[in-house]
Structures are given as C-alpha cells and as structure tokens.
Design an enzyme around this catalytic site. Structure first.
Site, mmCIF file in Angstrom:
data_model
loop_
_atom_site.group_PDB
_atom_site.id
_atom_site.type_symbol
_atom_site.label_atom_id
_atom_site.label_comp_id
_atom_site.label_asym_id
_atom_site.label_seq_id
_atom_site.Cartn_x
_atom_site.Cartn_y
_atom_site.Cartn_z
ATOM 1 N N VAL A 58 73.944 54.388 25.836
ATOM 2 C CA VAL A 58 74.426 55.079 24.643
ATOM 3 C C VAL A 58 75.896 55.429 24.812
ATOM 4 C CG1 VAL A 58 74.157 57.114 23.175
ATOM 5 C CG2 VAL A 58 72.136 56.018 24.154
ATOM 6 N N ASP B 246 56.203 57.528 24.407
ATOM 7 C CA ASP B 246 57.044 57.554 25.609
ATOM 8 C C ASP B 246 57.799 58.883 25.738
ATOM 9 O OD1 ASP B 246 58.021 56.464 27.943
ATOM 10 O OD2 ASP B 246 59.684 55.417 26.973
#
Length: 540
Positions: free
Chosen positions: A173, A320
């Site tokens: 990111v 997740d």
C-alpha cells in the site's frame, strides 16, 4: 504434521523409486510449465521447484526416521524426538517459504494461525511471516499501472509515495494524493511478480500436499491446497475486493452504534485498488488503547458484534480477520464508543447458506447451555458429524478442551488447558482432526478459521471480562437467528392473522423475549461488577 500412531508404526516404508520418480516427474513439470522461453525465467522455475522438492523430501525422510518403532524408546522419548522433528521440519520449510515468496508467504501466514490443527512448533515458527513480506520496486509498480490502465502513475495522482506504508504477501500500500481533488488515498497494488509465479506456485503447493497424502495417507491435507486454489483468485481480484468493501460498508452503515469503519473505494482494477486513507493502530497495541482511554472490553465486544453480524446477519463473512487487517483509532464524536474499528482487506468473503446459519446458531446455543444432545444433533446438520467425531469437532469449533465444552465453555482458557490441547495433538489427535476437516463443507473451514482468528484477537486484548461477555453477545445473535426462522415458518403456513399462526408467533416471541431479557440482565450484571471494580465473572 505427522504424529505417532499405530498405523504409522506398523506401515512398511514405501519403495523409494516410486517417490523419486514422482519427484523427478514434477521437476520436469516445473520446466515444461514455464510459459516463456526466457532462459532466466526457466532457471528460476527450476530453482523454485527444487527448493520445494528438496525440503519436501528432507521432511519426509526426517518424519519417517522418527516415526519408526524403537523398542528402546519409551513414550516420553518418542514424544521428545517427535517435537524436535516438528521443529527441524518447520525451520526447513520456513526457509523455503521465505526464499520463494509469492503465495508461499500467504500459505505460511495461513498455517501460522492453524493452532487448532498443527503442532505448536509449526505455528510458532511461521508467525514471523506475518511481518516478513516482499516489497515490489517503484519501477515495477509504474510498469503495472501502464499495463493495466494505459497511463503512468502521474496521470492518476498529484503525489505518490515511492515507499509503501505497508506490505503483505499479495500486495503493498502506497499513500497518494488524487489528481484534481487533493484527496488523501491509500493505493493498494498487487505485487507484479505474482502474475508470473502464481500458476507454478499453486501447482507446487498442490503437488506437495498430494505427495504428503501418498506417503502419509492418514494425514490428508489436500483440502488445504484445494481451498487455496479456490480462494486465491478472489484475493487477487482487487476489483472484486472493491465491490466487497462497498457492500459491507453500506450494510454496516445501517447498524446503530456500530463503530466499524470501512474505507471508501474511489476506483479499482484487477491489480490496483484506490481507497480512502484511514489509519489506525493494531488492536493488540495495548499501550495505545490504555493511554487513550479506550476500554479493551468494549473493543472486544465490538469485534464480537461485527463478526457475529457477518456470520448470522444478511451480509457476507470476512474470512481473514487477522491482526494486520483490523485497526483502531480514538474517536470522541461517537455517542456510545470513543473509538473506530477499521477493517481492511476485503478480498476473501463467503456467503453462508441461510439454513447453515440457522443450524449453526442452534449448535452454539446448545454449546453455551452444555446441551449434549443438541450439540450432537446440530453438528450433524451443520457438518455431517457423527457421534464418534463429535468430541473432536466440538473442540475444533470452540478452541477448548472437550471437558470444558461438556461443562461450561464460557470461561477463560487456562495455560493448563492449552497445554492439554497441545499434548493431545502430539498424542495422535491430529490424525483424526485432519481426516475430520477433510470431510466438512469448505464454508465450515472458513468459519473455523474466522473463529480462531477472532479468538486470538480477543485473547491479545487481555480483557478483564474474559470470554463471558462475548459468549453472551454470541447468544444474542443465535437467539435472534432462531426467532427469525420461527417467524418465517409461521408465515409459510398462511396469514399471521389466523388464530393458530398468531398463537405460534406469540409463543415464539415470548420465548425469544425471555432469552433476550435474561441475556441483557446478565450483561448489566457484568457491567455493574466492572464499574464496582469487583472480580470478573469466571463463567455462567
């Protein structure tokens, strides 16, 4: 990983030529599977494949040597040797996962959370993979933007940080500023190398588990590679992840007093996702929570409500929820809480069938009330569990020793209980658990994974109330689910104005209201004990 069993002790070793021929064939496959003629790529294919096969063969030889019967060894000696073997094989495998990178890091991260299945030596060894993730170069990211959007990075953003603020197994990111609007955004970009290596790496993973099944048939873990092959294409599709994020964001925005925040999505491609930038701290950053006056018990309760809403509500389940995908920040503007829970990474979602939600709710209500007959009945409905398999399945879904499930699961797991579970894995339970998990529906495996991850999150918060309050919250959602089923059943019989239907609906509502009142009173009791600084409730 393999454990000592009678079947292992009595089985004659398989002939080595078969194994070596299979490995040799797979090495050939690794070369042939190369879809490029580039010599460098071909060499890399051989190197990646060779690392996997060498570790696989070494581990097989190691386990076979340890599992051979030696009349001079007592049970304690065998157990010690097996634990040492677990550690050697885990260390050996870790080196391969780190060298190969790509989806092998993702596999190792998944295995590190499977403490309900794998020996402690394996899960503990793989924990560092949560923070050891590859970083792709700016030049590689630039080329991917050109390939996927037809334009360079500068055409989309006024500013783009070359260094990522975070990296994971599949993506990294970067912070950026949107061109024209000046909005601060987080740009999630897939590691470009994955496009080159995922097909081969999935084939290597599939091959590894097939060989393990061939050599150790009692420990069939092929369902792990099958699930990975099913899940990975979804996790690699960032356009789908963007849709999941928007659907979940819209759903939770309608829920009152829910502190969940999901970053908005600006635009997405298959390998690029541009989102609103919302930063926070990890939920296990206890120093941050305490210094900002954020109540750990309220954080724990909010997490419980969010994931129970996903399991029993009308929205898909985020599968997740590990520590890196959930953050927290202080927010004094909220009327009920002084914090926001931020949920990231929406690539892996699953829809739970309605009937499974209902049966799963009834199963948990039976677990909470220690109703053995009900637990067995709904274990069959949810996962096809037989009476013989039930004690093991009950331990798997609760993360508790079966003796706790039989009495009161609503209590804190002691260090002694964790040791008992670990010892049971070392004593042969693993073989039964592997076979059990190989036959249950795939969605149940993902629910088990989510349960285990959220349980670990809760334990890392070190709350004063322990699991008691979270079980009460779970009971609320289960009770609501069962009540909704009653309403639907009554309505399917005709108008609710018919006297018989009206009476059935009234009876269902009274039963539901009675349970809700009891649960609410108990929550208030826990709250007042906390305010009065009395000792927490150990169990219900």
């Amino acid at each position: 990983m393999p454990q000592m069993s009678a079947a292992e002790q009595n089985r004659k070793p398989r002939r080595r030529p078969i194994l070596w021929a299979t490995v040799g064939g797979a090495l050939g496959f690794g070369v042939v599977a190369s879809f490029q003629d580039d010599a460098r790529h071909g060499v890399a294919v051989i190197q990646r494949s060779a690392r996997v096969f060498q570790a696989l063969l070494s581990n097989i030889r190691d386990y076979r040597a340890v599992l051979k019967v030696n009349d001079n060894d007592d049970d304690g000696d065998r157990y010690s040797k097996l634990k040492a073997c677990h550690q050697r094989c885990a260390d050996r495998t870790l080196r391969v996962l780190e060298r190969n990178g790509s989806i092998f890091i993702k596999l190792g991260q998944h295995l590190s959370s499977m403490n309900y299945l794998l020996p402690l030596e394996w899960t503990r060894t793989f924990i560092p993979l949560q923070d050891r993730c590859p970083v792709s170069s700016y030049e590689a990211i630039q080329q991917m933007f050109i390939d996927d959007t037809g334009q360079p990075i500068a055409a989309h953003f006024d500013d783009f940080d070359r260094e990522p603020i975070g990296a994971a197994s599949l993506a990294q990111v970067h912070l950026a500023t949107m061109k024209g609007t000046g909005a601060k955004v987080a740009v999630k970009v897939q590691h470009p190398a994955l496009k080159e290596w995922v097909p081969l790496d999935l084939a290597l993973t599939r091959f590894t588990f097939r060989i393990l099944k061939l050599v150790f048939p009692e420990y069939d873990l092929e369902w792990l590679s099958n699930e990975m092959e099913s899940s990975l294409p979804q996790e690699l599709d960032f356009a789908l992840e963007g849709e999941n994020a928007l659907v979940t964001r819209t759903y939770f925005n309608t829920i009152d007093n829910c502190p969940l925040l999901i970053p908005d999505v600006y635009w997405a491609r298959k390998r690029i996702l541009v989102m609103e930038y919302i930063a926070g701290h990890r939920t296990d950053d206890l120093a941050y929570l305490d210094s900002n006056g954020i109540d750990r018990d309220e954080v724990s309760a909010s997490l419980a409500r969010v994931f129970n809403e996903m399991i029993f509500g009308d929205t898909p389940l985020h599968c997740d929820p590990h520590g890196g995908n959930i953050a927290i920040r202080r927010n004094d503007l909220r009327p009920k809480h002084n914090f926001d829970l931020i949920l990231y990474d929406h690539g892996l979602y699953r829809d739970i069938p309605v009937q499974m939600k209902r049966d799963y709710a009834k199963l948990w209500l039976a677990v909470i009330s220690a109703d053995q007959e009900g637990m067995r009945k709904y274990s069959r409905s949810v996962a096809g569990i037989t009476d013989e398999q039930f004690p093991l399945f009950a331990s798997a879904i609760t993360g508790r020793d079966y003796r706790a499930v039989s009495t009161s699961v609503i209590s804190t797991r002691s260090a002694e209980e964790k040791e008992v579970i670990s010892g049971a894995m070392g004593g042969g339970m693993l073989q039964e658990l592997v076979q059990l998990l190989g036959q249950v529906p795939r969605i149940i495996l993902l629910i088990l994974k989510t349960n285990d991850l959220t349980r670990n999150l809760d334990e890392s918060l070190q709350t004063r109330e322990g699991p008691v309050r979270n079980f009460l919250i779970l009971a609320h959602y289960c009770s609501r689910t069962v009540f909704r089923e009653h309403i639907e059943t009554v309505r399917s019989k005709g108008s609710i104005l018919w006297p018989r239907n009206t009476l059935q609906l009234l009876a269902a509502w009274i039963s539901y209201a009675r349970v809700e009142a009891k649960l609410s009173l108990y929550e208030w009791y826990i709250f007042f004990r906390r305010i009065a600084r009395l000792s927490p409730v150990a169990s219900i």
